[in-house]
Design an enzyme around this catalytic site. Structure first.
Site, PDB file in Angstrom:
ATOM      1  N   TYR A   1       0.827  -1.200   0.000  1.00 24.38           N
ATOM      2  CA  TYR A   1       0.000   0.000   0.000  1.00 24.38           C
ATOM      3  C   TYR A   1       0.867   1.258   0.000  1.00 24.38           C
ATOM      4  O   TYR A   1       0.655   2.179  -0.801  1.00 24.38           O
ATOM      5  CB  TYR A   1      -0.927   0.012   1.211  1.00 24.38           C
ATOM      6  CG  TYR A   1      -1.682   1.321   1.355  1.00 24.38           C
ATOM      7  CD1 TYR A   1      -2.759   1.612   0.521  1.00 24.38           C
ATOM      8  CD2 TYR A   1      -1.296   2.282   2.292  1.00 24.38           C
ATOM      9  CE1 TYR A   1      -3.441   2.814   0.624  1.00 24.38           C
ATOM     10  CE2 TYR A   1      -1.967   3.486   2.406  1.00 24.38           C
ATOM     11  CZ  TYR A   1      -3.039   3.744   1.571  1.00 24.38           C
ATOM     12  OH  TYR A   1      -3.706   4.942   1.670  1.00 24.38           O
TER      13      TYR A   1
ATOM     14  N   LYS B   1       1.095   4.282  -2.867  1.00 20.29           N
ATOM     15  CA  LYS B   1       0.852   5.700  -2.588  1.00 20.29           C
ATOM     16  C   LYS B   1       2.089   6.539  -2.919  1.00 20.29           C
ATOM     17  O   LYS B   1       1.963   7.716  -3.318  1.00 20.29           O
ATOM     18  CB  LYS B   1       0.441   5.894  -1.130  1.00 20.29           C
ATOM     19  CG  LYS B   1      -0.910   5.285  -0.782  1.00 20.29           C
ATOM     20  CD  LYS B   1      -2.059   6.031  -1.453  1.00 20.29           C
ATOM     21  CE  LYS B   1      -2.745   5.315  -2.544  1.00 20.29           C
ATOM     22  NZ  LYS B   1      -3.928   6.056  -3.075  1.00 20.29           N
TER      23      LYS B   1
END
Length: 253
Positions: free
Chosen positions: A156, A160
């Site tokens: 994740y 990002k």
């Protein structure tokens, strides 16, 4: 140029059924933009559209679309070909908390596709008309996780980081064409993110989605990147001066 003239008449928002996406929809409607609302959950989209149209003199178009479908971007382009999309809000995305080897590979495939590939393809599809008109804008939802290693959420955080650097780089390219691009990096926010990811926010202080959205819209066209919250901004800035191994160890704790 006024906001509606520069970023209207239509805004397309992905992940619009809840959280930051729904807040973007409400605040952009307040500013007079018509809305293309994109998410998988059609009942939520329809309810949001009814609420917005009852409160503001704008039009809405609900597109119940799974962005992980192979032809999802093509379907969105076809569904909006008669609309002038002046603002693209790349908000859809998800995370997952847990040890890397304990997580199914399919979860990571979907996460990388939604958080990175779909953002890239949507940008490539909807920015060219803005460039031709010489005005428009795009928001890309990144995260404070982009600024440091994130053990237990390594994939994740990496996605990002991609969103952050993609938006910042593209922002400079688009400046010459009159199109504003900005990355938004919230910290823990009162959305469904942690419920879906499986876990609790890192800090006790949780921002309101409405505040994140309001500040980002005020800064669009003035910055290429925005970290919400003074504490988050300080933490992100401080990562420039610490060894990467130390950052990873602190983040794990």
């Amino acid at each position: 140029m006024e906001f509606t003239q520069k970023y209207g008449p239509w805004a397309l928002i992905t992940g619009a059924s809840s959280g930051l996406g729904a807040s973007y929809a409400r605040q952009l409607a307040q500013r007079g933009l018509n809305l293309v609302l994109v998410a998988r959950r059609d009942p939520r989209l329809q309810a949001l559209a009814r609420e917005i149209e009852a409160a503001h003199p704008v039009q809405t178009l609900c597109l119940a679309q799974d962005l992980l479908a192979e032809d999802a971007v093509d379907q969105l382009v076809r569904a909006t070909e008669d609309l002038e999309i002046g603002l693209l809000v790349n908000n859809a995305g998800f995370g997952d908390k847990g040890q890397f080897l304990d997580t199914e590979a399919e979860v990571f495939r979907r996460m990388v596709r939604l958080n990175c590939e779909v953002v890239t393809l949507l940008s490539h599809a909807f920015l060219p008309p803005m460039v031709q008109r010489k005005h428009g804008g795009m928001l890309v939802l990144s995260s404070v996780a982009a600024y440091q290693p994130t053990p237990s959420m390594s994939v994740y955080g990496a996605t990002k980081g991609y969103d952050l650097l993609f938006a910042e780089g593209l922002a400079i390219e688009m400046q010459a064409h009159g199109v504003d691009v900005m990355a938004i990096s919230p910290g823990p926010t009162d959305t469904e993110f942690h419920q879906i990811a499986g876990g609790n926010p890192t800090f006790a202080s949780v921002a309101k989605a409405e505040d994140v959205v309001a500040q980002s819209l005020r800064l669009l066209g003035r910055r290429i990147s925005f970290v919400h919250g003074a504490r988050n901004a300080l933490l992100c800035f401080s990562t420039r001066f610490a060894p990467r191994k130390l950052l990873a160890q602190i983040s794990a704790r």
